[in-house]
Design a protein around this motif. Structure first.
Motif, short mmCIF file in Angstrom:
data_model
loop_
_atom_site.label_atom_id
_atom_site.label_comp_id
_atom_site.label_asym_id
_atom_site.label_seq_id
_atom_site.Cartn_x
_atom_site.Cartn_y
_atom_site.Cartn_z
N UNK A 1 0.81 -1.22 0.00
CA UNK A 1 0.00 0.00 0.00
C UNK A 1 0.84 1.27 0.00
N UNK A 2 2.12 1.17 0.23
CA UNK A 2 3.02 2.33 0.19
C UNK A 2 4.41 1.86 -0.17
N UNK A 3 5.08 2.59 -1.06
CA UNK A 3 6.46 2.30 -1.44
C UNK A 3 7.33 3.47 -1.04
N UNK A 4 8.40 3.18 -0.28
CA UNK A 4 9.37 4.20 0.11
C UNK A 4 10.74 3.82 -0.41
N UNK A 5 11.48 4.82 -0.87
CA UNK A 5 12.83 4.60 -1.39
C UNK A 5 13.79 5.58 -0.73
N UNK A 6 15.00 5.11 -0.49
CA UNK A 6 16.07 6.00 -0.03
C UNK A 6 16.98 6.32 -1.19
N UNK A 7 16.88 7.55 -1.71
CA UNK A 7 17.66 7.97 -2.88
C UNK A 7 18.60 9.11 -2.49
N UNK A 8 19.90 8.83 -2.49
CA UNK A 8 20.87 9.88 -2.19
C UNK A 8 20.63 10.58 -0.88
N UNK B 1 14.37 12.24 -10.11
CA UNK B 1 15.18 11.80 -8.97
C UNK B 1 15.68 10.38 -9.17
N UNK B 2 14.81 9.50 -9.67
CA UNK B 2 15.22 8.13 -9.92
C UNK B 2 16.28 8.06 -11.03
N UNK B 3 16.10 8.89 -12.05
CA UNK B 3 17.04 8.88 -13.18
C UNK B 3 18.44 9.33 -12.76
N UNK B 4 18.52 10.10 -11.68
CA UNK B 4 19.81 10.61 -11.21
C UNK B 4 20.29 9.91 -9.94
N UNK B 5 19.66 8.79 -9.60
CA UNK B 5 20.01 8.08 -8.37
C UNK B 5 21.44 7.58 -8.42
N UNK B 6 22.16 7.60 -7.29
CA UNK B 6 23.52 7.03 -7.24
C UNK B 6 23.50 5.57 -7.68
N UNK B 7 24.49 5.18 -8.45
CA UNK B 7 24.53 3.83 -9.02
C UNK B 7 25.03 2.83 -7.98
N UNK B 8 24.13 2.45 -7.10
CA UNK B 8 24.43 1.46 -6.07
C UNK B 8 23.13 0.76 -5.68
#
Length: 252
Positions: free
Chosen positions: A137-144, A196-203
């Motif tokens: 029901x909710x998606x959270x991401x840690x980006x940079x 933001x996703x397109x510029x996410x650190x490559x890890x």
């Protein structure tokens, strides 16, 4: 990386009888190595265990099945949990077995906008479960260093699916059977999130899913998938349907 196995395996057994929806078969996965037909990307009627033949670790074109025209781009990720019946020496199989789970995600952009779809497939260790309790029901991401929250596109309850299975060990000396379940949801991605996703650190990136029963689980997103976000969202970086009706201009 933390994975709360008890989140999925700890449900009380229920006597709920589900209608078994036909899952996509190998014969339906016609397409090209660098493309997937839109009809084959649809998960509203279920999906094979582990999402066989989805475009994992690469970005491919989404094409119209009848006229073979481009409709968008997509990449997929998969995280499997649970060992083979013979033990961890044979690794984690891509077939259902008691206590095994698969987390599949689809990331991309199409003519009408951008999307990320999360799919949970779970074979309980014993008995049956209520699959409506494990709908994401909710998606959270840690980006940079930034926490990004993606709510579902729709407030309506997604369909759930079930499928009986039988699994035989590598040596043929152990056979188990049961029922596995699938839930899914599509989450909002606007132009800001796509950028933001397109510029996410490559890890490798961590995602946190909140389920309909309130439980939370952490799953890893492979760094190759993260690197593919840039191309997956390049088809429609504005995440807007150019043919959508525009609101009327305000009158003075």
């Amino acid at each position: 990386m933390t994975f709360k196995k008890t989140t999925l395996a700890g449900f009380a057994a229920v006597s709920l009888t589900l209608t078994v929806s036909p899952l996509t078969t190998d014969a339906a996965w016609a397409g090209k190595d660098d493309a997937i037909y839109e009809d084959n990307l649809t998960t509203t009627q279920g999906l094979q265990w582990g999402g066989k033949k989805l475009p994992f670790k690469k970005t491919v074109d989404i094409r119209e099945s009848l006229v073979d025209t481009p409709l968008g781009k997509v990449t997929a990720d998969r995280h499997l949990v649970g060992n083979d019946l013979d033990g961890s020496i044979f690794g984690r199989s891509r077939k259902p077995a008691p206590g095994r789970s698969a987390f599949i995600s689809l990331w991309g952009s199409k003519i009408e906008g951008c999307f990320v779809e999360m799919i949970i497939q779970h074979a309980p260790a014993q008995g049956r479960v209520d699959p409506t309790a494990i709908v994401p029901t909710l998606l959270e991401l840690g980006i940079g260093g930034q926490l990004v929250e993606l709510p579902p596109q729709s407030a309506s309850q997604p369909k759930v699916f079930s499928q009986d299975y039988t699994n035989t060990s590598f040596f043929g000396n152990k056979t188990t059977s049961g029922t596995w379940y699938m839930t899914r949801n599509i989450f909002v991605v606007d132009s800001g999130i796509a950028s933001l996703l397109s510029q996410a650190p490559l890890k490798e990136t961590r995602a946190r899913l909140t389920l309909s029963n309130g439980s939370k689980i952490l799953i890893p997103i492979d760094k190759k998938t993260v690197s593919n976000w840039k191309t997956a969202y390049s088809y429609n970086p504005a995440c807007q349907d150019p043919n959508a009706a525009k609101p009327p201009a305000a009158t003075k």
